[in-house]
Scaffold this active site. Sequence first.
Site, PDB file in Angstrom:
ATOM      1  N   GLY A   1      13.014  -9.455  15.035  1.00  0.00           N
ATOM      2  CA  GLY A   1      13.695  -9.126  13.731  1.00  0.00           C
ATOM      3  C   GLY A   1      13.989  -9.981  12.671  1.00  0.00           C
ATOM      4  O   GLY A   1      14.978 -10.009  11.831  1.00  0.00           O
TER       5      GLY A   1
ATOM      6  N   LYS B   1       5.408  11.613  23.797  1.00  0.00           N
ATOM      7  CA  LYS B   1       5.679  10.963  22.568  1.00  0.00           C
ATOM      8  C   LYS B   1       6.387  11.940  21.531  1.00  0.00           C
ATOM      9  O   LYS B   1       7.013  11.675  20.429  1.00  0.00           O
ATOM     10  CB  LYS B   1       4.329  10.372  22.018  1.00  0.00           C
ATOM     11  CG  LYS B   1       4.484   9.607  20.910  1.00  0.00           C
ATOM     12  CD  LYS B   1       3.240   8.844  20.637  1.00  0.00           C
ATOM     13  CE  LYS B   1       3.034   8.151  19.301  1.00  0.00           C
ATOM     14  NZ  LYS B   1       3.207   6.873  19.102  1.00  0.00           N
TER      15      LYS B   1
ATOM     16  N   MET C   1       6.267  -1.622  17.026  1.00  0.00           N
ATOM     17  CA  MET C   1       4.956  -1.801  17.748  1.00  0.00           C
ATOM     18  C   MET C   1       4.470  -0.365  18.319  1.00  0.00           C
ATOM     19  O   MET C   1       3.462  -0.155  18.712  1.00  0.00           O
ATOM     20  CB  MET C   1       4.797  -2.869  18.772  1.00  0.00           C
ATOM     21  CG  MET C   1       5.442  -4.367  18.140  1.00  0.00           C
ATOM     22  SD  MET C   1       4.417  -4.798  16.680  1.00  0.00           S
ATOM     23  CE  MET C   1       2.688  -5.332  17.562  1.00  0.00           C
TER      24      MET C   1
ATOM     25  N   HIS D   1       1.865  -5.832   7.838  1.00  0.00           N
ATOM     26  CA  HIS D   1       1.026  -6.281   9.039  1.00  0.00           C
ATOM     27  C   HIS D   1       0.609  -7.818   9.041  1.00  0.00           C
ATOM     28  O   HIS D   1       0.128  -8.394   7.713  1.00  0.00           O
ATOM     29  CB  HIS D   1      -0.363  -5.206   8.866  1.00  0.00           C
ATOM     30  CG  HIS D   1      -1.234  -5.840   9.965  1.00  0.00           C
ATOM     31  ND1 HIS D   1      -1.025  -5.281  11.312  1.00  0.00           N
ATOM     32  CD2 HIS D   1      -2.482  -6.593   9.934  1.00  0.00           C
ATOM     33  CE1 HIS D   1      -2.172  -5.684  12.034  1.00  0.00           C
ATOM     34  NE2 HIS D   1      -3.122  -6.381  11.366  1.00  0.00           N
TER      35      HIS D   1
HETATM   36  C1  GAR Z   1       5.647  -9.796  12.173  1.00  0.00           C
HETATM   37  O1  GAR Z   1       4.982 -11.009  12.204  1.00  0.00           O
HETATM   38  C2  GAR Z   1       5.127  -8.670  11.706  1.00  0.00           C
HETATM   39  O2  GAR Z   1       4.268  -8.736  10.678  1.00  0.00           O
HETATM   40  C3  GAR Z   1       4.316  -8.095  13.208  1.00  0.00           C
HETATM   41  O3  GAR Z   1       5.345  -8.437  13.960  1.00  0.00           O
HETATM   42  C4  GAR Z   1       5.919  -9.450  13.583  1.00  0.00           C
HETATM   43  C5  GAR Z   1       7.582  -9.165  13.954  1.00  0.00           C
HETATM   44  O4  GAR Z   1       8.362 -10.275  13.667  1.00  0.00           O
HETATM   45  N1  GAR Z   1       4.145  -6.584  12.910  1.00  0.00           N
HETATM   46  C6  GAR Z   1       2.945  -6.238  13.457  1.00  0.00           C
HETATM   47  O5  GAR Z   1       2.167  -7.016  14.258  1.00  0.00           O
HETATM   48  C7  GAR Z   1       2.477  -4.723  13.309  1.00  0.00           C
HETATM   49  N2  GAR Z   1       1.508  -4.361  13.970  1.00  0.00           N
HETATM   50  P1  GAR Z   1       9.847  -9.978  13.568  1.00  0.00           P
HETATM   51  O6  GAR Z   1      10.223  -9.134  14.520  1.00  0.00           O
HETATM   52  O7  GAR Z   1      10.490 -11.276  13.583  1.00  0.00           O
HETATM   53  O8  GAR Z   1       9.883  -9.468  12.176  1.00  0.00           O
END
Ligand code: GAR
Length: 193
Positions: free
Chosen positions: A14, A67, A92, A111
Amino acid sequence: MSKKRLAIFASGNGGNLQAILEAIQRNEIEAEVKIVVCDHPGAYCIKRAEQFHIPTLVFSSKDFASKRDEEDWIIKHLLPLQLDYLCLAGYMRILSKKFVHTFPNQIINIHPALLPAFKGAHGILDAFQYGVKVMGVTIHYVDEEVDHGKIIAQDCFHVEENDTLETVEEKIHAIEHPLYVQVLKKLCHDESC
Ligand code: GAR
């Protein structure tokens, strides 16, 4: 101008959620987060939402027969909130065509790679292992395809000789948080981006 109504979707830490909530608290983004949606009970993003007194919608995919049932349940909770934007911030789960069509041009994703390269769940690892010399992040509208849709903003950095997976991960997070804030600031001020 009234504040935009947001839902933030997150699955884990988060960090992006925190950056957005702090920017709203500083009045940098004219918005209110009506709900945080999380598919991982116990994830740290839920704690962050609670610290900001944001309602949460927490579930596990295994609680649903399909789903479709899972998404119908989420939609049922979201529609009454009259949301302007649904912001995926480290969420995700892949959204179905039906879900995307329920909120047309309202779903945004971050992303951790320079799309259209390195789509998927391991964008940072894939780009680093490939040996790219420039890495970055992309914020885009979500359409029916995974990690696809009109690009809103990107930012990047040069990979240094001594970078490791850990250091590039840190650099990705350091650029993605302000980029998401910048994009939401514009969108919530009705500026085109
Ligand atoms: C972030 O780096 C985001 O860009 C990535 O997950 C991470 C979550 O971090 N998103 C993806 O990979 C989507 N495919 P966070 O929970 O600390 O924000």
